[in-house]
Write a protein that holds these residues in place. Sequence first.
Motif, PDB file in Angstrom:
ATOM      1  N   GLN A 176       0.453  -2.596 -14.235  1.00 27.31           N
ATOM      2  CA  GLN A 176       1.031  -1.251 -14.300  1.00 27.31           C
ATOM      3  C   GLN A 176       0.121  -0.308 -15.096  1.00 27.31           C
ATOM      4  N   LEU A 177      -0.447  -0.785 -16.177  1.00 31.48           N
ATOM      5  CA  LEU A 177      -1.354   0.028 -16.986  1.00 31.48           C
ATOM      6  C   LEU A 177      -2.583   0.436 -16.174  1.00 31.48           C
ATOM      7  N   VAL A 178      -3.199  -0.519 -15.503  1.00 26.51           N
ATOM      8  CA  VAL A 178      -4.401  -0.234 -14.717  1.00 26.51           C
ATOM      9  C   VAL A 178      -4.078   0.722 -13.575  1.00 26.51           C
ATOM     10  N   VAL A 179      -2.976   0.484 -12.875  1.00 31.99           N
ATOM     11  CA  VAL A 179      -2.563   1.393 -11.803  1.00 31.99           C
ATOM     12  C   VAL A 179      -2.375   2.795 -12.361  1.00 31.99           C
ATOM     13  N   SER A 180      -1.690   2.897 -13.481  1.00 29.64           N
ATOM     14  CA  SER A 180      -1.440   4.195 -14.099  1.00 29.64           C
ATOM     15  C   SER A 180      -2.746   4.915 -14.431  1.00 29.64           C
ATOM     16  N   GLU A 181      -3.684   4.207 -15.026  1.00 26.20           N
ATOM     17  CA  GLU A 181      -4.957   4.826 -15.417  1.00 26.20           C
ATOM     18  C   GLU A 181      -5.779   5.236 -14.198  1.00 26.20           C
ATOM     19  N   LEU A 182      -5.859   4.366 -13.194  1.00 25.35           N
ATOM     20  CA  LEU A 182      -6.663   4.696 -12.016  1.00 25.35           C
ATOM     21  C   LEU A 182      -6.053   5.828 -11.197  1.00 25.35           C
ATOM     22  N   VAL A 183      -4.734   5.811 -11.042  1.00 29.11           N
ATOM     23  CA  VAL A 183      -4.072   6.882 -10.293  1.00 29.11           C
ATOM     24  C   VAL A 183      -4.148   8.193 -11.070  1.00 29.11           C
ATOM     25  N   ALA A 223      -9.381  16.227  -5.864  1.00 34.89           N
ATOM     26  CA  ALA A 223      -8.371  17.047  -5.195  1.00 34.89           C
ATOM     27  C   ALA A 223      -7.912  16.331  -3.929  1.00 34.89           C
ATOM     28  N   GLY A 224      -6.612  16.344  -3.699  1.00 36.19           N
ATOM     29  CA  GLY A 224      -6.098  15.794  -2.454  1.00 36.19           C
ATOM     30  C   GLY A 224      -5.452  14.442  -2.588  1.00 36.19           C
ATOM     31  N   PRO A 225      -5.269  13.801  -1.451  1.00 38.04           N
ATOM     32  CA  PRO A 225      -4.507  12.558  -1.420  1.00 38.04           C
ATOM     33  C   PRO A 225      -5.274  11.381  -2.015  1.00 38.04           C
ATOM     34  N   LEU A 226      -4.538  10.328  -2.291  1.00 35.80           N
ATOM     35  CA  LEU A 226      -5.130   9.079  -2.754  1.00 35.80           C
ATOM     36  C   LEU A 226      -4.355   7.929  -2.141  1.00 35.80           C
ATOM     37  N   LEU A 227      -5.012   6.797  -2.061  1.00 39.52           N
ATOM     38  CA  LEU A 227      -4.404   5.592  -1.524  1.00 39.52           C
ATOM     39  C   LEU A 227      -4.425   4.510  -2.588  1.00 39.52           C
ATOM     40  N   LEU A 228      -3.320   3.784  -2.704  1.00 38.08           N
ATOM     41  CA  LEU A 228      -3.219   2.652  -3.616  1.00 38.08           C
ATOM     42  C   LEU A 228      -2.976   1.412  -2.774  1.00 38.08           C
ATOM     43  N   GLN A 236      -6.690  -1.478  -5.780  1.00 37.37           N
ATOM     44  CA  GLN A 236      -7.689  -0.556  -5.248  1.00 37.37           C
ATOM     45  C   GLN A 236      -7.089   0.839  -5.168  1.00 37.37           C
ATOM     46  N   VAL A 237      -7.856   1.806  -5.631  1.00 37.35           N
ATOM     47  CA  VAL A 237      -7.462   3.207  -5.512  1.00 37.35           C
ATOM     48  C   VAL A 237      -8.607   3.940  -4.824  1.00 37.35           C
ATOM     49  N   TRP A 238      -8.273   4.595  -3.709  1.00 32.45           N
ATOM     50  CA  TRP A 238      -9.241   5.413  -2.985  1.00 32.45           C
ATOM     51  C   TRP A 238      -8.879   6.873  -3.193  1.00 32.45           C
ATOM     52  N   ASP A 239      -9.906   7.713  -3.370  1.00 33.55           N
ATOM     53  CA  ASP A 239      -9.704   9.161  -3.364  1.00 33.55           C
ATOM     54  C   ASP A 239     -10.894   9.808  -2.676  1.00 33.55           C
ATOM     55  N   SER A 251       0.838  -1.196   0.000  1.00 31.93           N
ATOM     56  CA  SER A 251       0.000   0.000   0.000  1.00 31.93           C
ATOM     57  C   SER A 251       0.870   1.241   0.000  1.00 31.93           C
ATOM     58  N   ALA A 252       0.315   2.319  -0.512  1.00 31.40           N
ATOM     59  CA  ALA A 252       1.012   3.602  -0.479  1.00 31.40           C
ATOM     60  C   ALA A 252      -0.010   4.720  -0.532  1.00 31.40           C
ATOM     61  N   ALA A 253       0.330   5.809   0.127  1.00 28.06           N
ATOM     62  CA  ALA A 253      -0.472   7.027   0.078  1.00 28.06           C
ATOM     63  C   ALA A 253       0.289   8.043  -0.766  1.00 28.06           C
ATOM     64  N   PHE A 254      -0.430   8.769  -1.590  1.00 25.78           N
ATOM     65  CA  PHE A 254       0.178   9.767  -2.464  1.00 25.78           C
ATOM     66  C   PHE A 254      -0.552  11.093  -2.291  1.00 25.78           C
TER      67      PHE A 254
END
Length: 150
Positions: free
Chosen positions: A54-61, A69-74, A86-89, A13-16
């Motif tokens: 990688q493609l799906v992560v790239s598109e969702l992020v 606006a703001g942070p997101l979690l992967l 999973q991508v949360w925003d 997991s990572a927060a961005f």
Amino acid sequence: MAVDPVDGRLHASAAFEGQGSCIAEARHLAADFLTGVRTEHGIAVSQQALELTQLVVSELVTNACKYAAGPLLLDLRIAGELVEIQVWDADPVLPVARAAEAGRVGQHGLEIVMAVAQAFEARREPVGKRITARIALTDDPGVTHNGRRH
């Protein structure tokens, strides 16, 4: 990479912050995660699965950075013979794939994700939304985690 103490699944997991550089960082996290799953845990992961993840992560992020606006979690996790992305925003508005338009340039990300994923789900959370896509770990669904055929 870690093992979830609740369900025992491998995950990362990572927060961005939602800045443009997070897209490349998220892709690298996905590649490192699946490479580690393959080399450290002996789980079969095809090159195609690595590239599609990688493609799906790239598109969702990218969508999260662009529209929320703001942070997101992967969150990435192994779920049987799939990698779950999973991508949360914080934006509660659920994405909608656009109708096909011959002359449209761009805005095809969600269509791409839905076309390559085994499963796709978008749901509202108490705050924001969570998008989930699942990609097969191998090109051959008859291959188990240890690389043997069923």
